[in-house]
Write a protein that holds these residues in place. Structure first.
Motif, PDB file in Angstrom:
ATOM      1  N   MET A 171      26.642 -11.836  -2.877  1.00 42.34           N
ATOM      2  CA  MET A 171      28.034 -11.666  -2.475  1.00 42.34           C
ATOM      3  C   MET A 171      28.675 -10.473  -3.183  1.00 42.34           C
ATOM      4  O   MET A 171      29.490  -9.762  -2.622  1.00 42.34           O
ATOM      5  CB  MET A 171      28.830 -12.939  -2.777  1.00 42.34           C
ATOM      6  N   ALA A 172      28.317 -10.248  -4.463  1.00 41.50           N
ATOM      7  CA  ALA A 172      28.855  -9.108  -5.201  1.00 41.50           C
ATOM      8  C   ALA A 172      28.451  -7.806  -4.537  1.00 41.50           C
ATOM      9  O   ALA A 172      29.227  -6.840  -4.499  1.00 41.50           O
ATOM     10  CB  ALA A 172      28.372  -9.152  -6.644  1.00 41.50           C
ATOM     11  N   LEU A 173      27.226  -7.772  -3.980  1.00 42.96           N
ATOM     12  CA  LEU A 173      26.759  -6.565  -3.314  1.00 42.96           C
ATOM     13  C   LEU A 173      27.579  -6.278  -2.061  1.00 42.96           C
ATOM     14  O   LEU A 173      27.813  -5.131  -1.695  1.00 42.96           O
ATOM     15  CB  LEU A 173      25.280  -6.717  -2.957  1.00 42.96           C
ATOM     16  N   PHE A 174      28.047  -7.333  -1.403  1.00 45.59           N
ATOM     17  CA  PHE A 174      28.834  -7.176  -0.181  1.00 45.59           C
ATOM     18  C   PHE A 174      30.113  -6.392  -0.452  1.00 45.59           C
ATOM     19  O   PHE A 174      30.547  -5.581   0.369  1.00 45.59           O
ATOM     20  CB  PHE A 174      29.170  -8.550   0.405  1.00 45.59           C
ATOM     21  N   PHE A 175      30.736  -6.653  -1.594  1.00 48.14           N
ATOM     22  CA  PHE A 175      31.998  -5.999  -1.924  1.00 48.14           C
ATOM     23  C   PHE A 175      31.818  -4.738  -2.771  1.00 48.14           C
ATOM     24  O   PHE A 175      32.806  -4.117  -3.172  1.00 48.14           O
ATOM     25  CB  PHE A 175      32.909  -6.976  -2.668  1.00 48.14           C
ATOM     26  N   ALA A 176      30.576  -4.360  -3.044  1.00 46.40           N
ATOM     27  CA  ALA A 176      30.331  -3.165  -3.846  1.00 46.40           C
ATOM     28  C   ALA A 176      30.717  -1.918  -3.054  1.00 46.40           C
ATOM     29  O   ALA A 176      30.535  -1.858  -1.827  1.00 46.40           O
ATOM     30  CB  ALA A 176      28.863  -3.089  -4.250  1.00 46.40           C
ATOM     31  N   PRO A 177      31.253  -0.901  -3.720  1.00 45.17           N
ATOM     32  CA  PRO A 177      31.626   0.339  -3.014  1.00 45.17           C
ATOM     33  C   PRO A 177      30.451   0.979  -2.280  1.00 45.17           C
ATOM     34  O   PRO A 177      30.639   1.600  -1.230  1.00 45.17           O
ATOM     35  CB  PRO A 177      32.125   1.247  -4.145  1.00 45.17           C
ATOM     36  N   GLU A 178      29.242   0.813  -2.842  1.00 46.67           N
ATOM     37  CA  GLU A 178      28.062   1.408  -2.209  1.00 46.67           C
ATOM     38  C   GLU A 178      27.765   0.775  -0.845  1.00 46.67           C
ATOM     39  O   GLU A 178      27.033   1.348  -0.037  1.00 46.67           O
ATOM     40  CB  GLU A 178      26.833   1.241  -3.113  1.00 46.67           C
ATOM     41  N   CYS A 179      28.308  -0.409  -0.607  1.00 47.10           N
ATOM     42  CA  CYS A 179      28.060  -1.117   0.658  1.00 47.10           C
ATOM     43  C   CYS A 179      29.263  -1.077   1.589  1.00 47.10           C
ATOM     44  O   CYS A 179      29.283  -1.802   2.599  1.00 47.10           O
ATOM     45  CB  CYS A 179      27.676  -2.564   0.376  1.00 47.10           C
ATOM     46  N   ALA A 180      30.256  -0.254   1.267  1.00 46.49           N
ATOM     47  CA  ALA A 180      31.488  -0.209   2.062  1.00 46.49           C
ATOM     48  C   ALA A 180      31.241   0.059   3.548  1.00 46.49           C
ATOM     49  O   ALA A 180      31.805  -0.634   4.407  1.00 46.49           O
ATOM     50  CB  ALA A 180      32.451   0.820   1.475  1.00 46.49           C
TER      51      ALA A 180
END
Length: 215
Positions: A1-10
């Motif tokens: 879930m943290a990866l979903f909100f990461a800037p790299e995954c925008a």
């Protein structure tokens, strides 16, 4: 879930959010008796050179535009998150600008393959190149009802070539509501909305009898 909100995954999160929004709008529109998919239809697209060739390779024009857009958004989001998850496992998430490149390289072949499959499954569920008047007098089945005098519902009907079509319809004046699954007779139309009454029972069990055949 943290990866979903990461800037790299925008970019991939935005694609997923847009896909969810389009899905919700289409579902709401269907409940209200119309379809964004039918409204947009299939783009009238021709060409095999340059950019046109790439778009043709993606089957643009072979399936409804909204479906092609939703497939692209979905595969792009899935591919992007997968790329970032793999990169994060072995090192660290890639910058979004870089991650977009492999995501697109994965997305395009998947969109091409899936759109060709969709085109084979639902190639005639729209009324392209068919005179709407030819459906008057044909028997249909209520697929989204009940049909009453309010917002149009949906009926499924075969044309003279045996191809299925999905049409907007409402019950005739003073007619009782016609529930989903009911066999109806299309007796008239107002623009692209057909007027339906209960179909007479066909003792032979044959499909899509005309009004004259039932009388």
């Amino acid at each position: 879930m943290a990866l979903f909100f990461a800037p790299e995954c925008a970019p991939f999160a935005i694609a997923a959010a847009v896909l969810a929004g389009l899905t919700a709008i289409e579902m709401l529109a269907t409940v209200m008796g119309f379809s964004i998919t039918e409204l947009l239809g299939k783009p009238d697209f021709h060409g095999h050179d340059g950019i046109a060739g790439y778009l043709s390779w993606l089957n643009l024009g072979g399936v409804p535009l909204l479906i092609l857009l939703m497939l692209t958004l979905g595969f792009f989001a899935i591919s992007g998150f997968a790329v970032q998850a793999v990169a994060n496992t072995f090192w660290a998430p890639l910058p979004s600008v870089i991650a977009v490149i492999p995501a697109l390289l994965i997305t395009f072949p998947m969109v091409r393959a899936s759109s060709r499959t969709v085109a084979r499954i639902v190639p005639h569920d729209e009324t392209y190149a068919v005179d709407l008047d030819t459906f008057v007098g044909r028997t249909a089945e209520v697929s989204l009802g009940p049909l009453d005098q309010g917002l149009p519902g949906r009926v499924r009907v075969k044309d003279q070539h045996g191809n299925w079509h999905v049409l907007r319809a409402r019950a005739a004046k003073d007619q009782q509501p016609l529930g989903t699954g009911t066999q109806v007779l299309l007796v008239d139309r107002n623009a692209d909305v057909f007027i339906a009454i209960p179909a007479l029972v066909d003792p032979t069990g044959s499909d899509n009898q005309s009004f004259r055949e039932q009388s």
